[in-house]
Design a protein around this motif. Structure first.
Motif, mmCIF file in Angstrom:
data_model
loop_
_atom_site.group_PDB
_atom_site.id
_atom_site.type_symbol
_atom_site.label_atom_id
_atom_site.label_comp_id
_atom_site.label_asym_id
_atom_site.label_seq_id
_atom_site.Cartn_x
_atom_site.Cartn_y
_atom_site.Cartn_z
ATOM 1 N N ILE A 142 -26.410 1.371 -4.687
ATOM 2 C CA ILE A 142 -26.644 0.800 -3.359
ATOM 3 C C ILE A 142 -26.637 -0.721 -3.442
ATOM 4 N N MET A 143 -27.313 -1.249 -4.443
ATOM 5 C CA MET A 143 -27.382 -2.706 -4.591
ATOM 6 C C MET A 143 -26.017 -3.300 -4.896
ATOM 7 N N ASP A 144 -25.213 -2.637 -5.707
ATOM 8 C CA ASP A 144 -23.863 -3.138 -5.984
ATOM 9 C C ASP A 144 -23.058 -3.230 -4.695
ATOM 10 N N GLY A 145 -23.204 -2.236 -3.815
ATOM 11 C CA GLY A 145 -22.511 -2.290 -2.531
ATOM 12 C C GLY A 145 -22.979 -3.456 -1.679
ATOM 13 N N GLU A 196 -29.508 8.864 1.166
ATOM 14 C CA GLU A 196 -28.284 9.022 1.961
ATOM 15 C C GLU A 196 -28.199 7.962 3.056
ATOM 16 N N GLN A 197 -29.329 7.665 3.696
ATOM 17 C CA GLN A 197 -29.341 6.607 4.711
ATOM 18 C C GLN A 197 -28.985 5.259 4.097
ATOM 19 N N ALA A 198 -29.511 4.982 2.929
ATOM 20 C CA ALA A 198 -29.213 3.713 2.258
ATOM 21 C C ALA A 198 -27.740 3.631 1.875
ATOM 22 N N LEU A 199 -27.198 4.706 1.343
ATOM 23 C CA LEU A 199 -25.779 4.724 0.973
ATOM 24 C C LEU A 199 -24.888 4.496 2.194
ATOM 25 N N ALA A 200 -25.289 5.019 3.343
ATOM 26 C CA ALA A 200 -24.513 4.857 4.569
ATOM 27 C C ALA A 200 -24.501 3.415 5.062
ATOM 28 N N ARG A 201 -25.438 2.586 4.602
ATOM 29 C CA ARG A 201 -25.555 1.202 5.062
ATOM 30 C C ARG A 201 -25.156 0.182 3.998
ATOM 31 N N ALA A 202 -24.774 0.657 2.820
ATOM 32 C CA ALA A 202 -24.578 -0.222 1.663
ATOM 33 C C ALA A 202 -23.194 -0.857 1.565
#
Length: 160
Positions: free
Chosen positions: A33-36, A126-132
């Motif tokens: 997530i942070m890399d995104g 999943e919410q974090a991945l959707a915003r990353a």
């Protein structure tokens, strides 16, 4: 609805921004997530012609405010704070989110340096991945945090 109506920041509507000193501070937890988020922020800065931002990684989101304060005190024009806090089964989530939000707000208000808030506070991974800002994400909060910080810095330049 989240992700709708964000302002656009371009050289055409804000002028030349290449001389802005921008720091990107990113937590290390949740690497994918942070890399995104980091990649989205660096891409946004390149699009604006800011070729050499400073990137600093800190252990977690709770450490973002102290790092932001150091950069503000060292003359940076804008700071972008990136992190992610995912709700668990204890009140820890609430304390960290409140502390980070208040800390970054305090840095911005007391120093006059804009801080782009790119800290995801999500119920699930999943919410974090959707915003990353990753492939398949519906939002790119790293990019948006840069836009907010740099647009504010550009606007503040016009204040006499």
């Amino acid at each position: 609805m989240s992700g709708k109506g964000a302002p656009e920041l371009t050289v055409e509507n804000r002028g030349d921004l290449r001389d802005l000193r921008v720091a990107v501070i990113a937590a290390q937890w949740h690497q994918q997530i942070m890399d995104g988020l980091v990649n989205g922020s660096l891409r946004a800065l390149r699009e604006l012609g800011i070729a050499e931002p400073t990137l600093l990684r800190v252990p977690g989101s709770f450490e973002l405010p102290v790092a932001a304060k150091v950069f503000a005190d060292r003359g940076y024009d804008a700071i972008v704070a990136l992190g992610v806090v995912i709700r668990g089964g204890t009140p820890h989530f609430d304390y960290v989110c409140q502390g980070v939000t208040q800390g970054l707000t305090e840095v911005s208000v007391t120093t006059g340096v804009p801080v782009g808030f790119g800290v995801l506070t999500c119920d699930t991974e999943e919410q974090a991945l959707a915003r990353a800002g990753l492939a398949g994400s519906v939002e790119d909060k790293g990019h948006e945090a840069v836009t907010a910080a740099v647009a504010t810095a550009a606007t503040l330049r016009t204040v006499a």
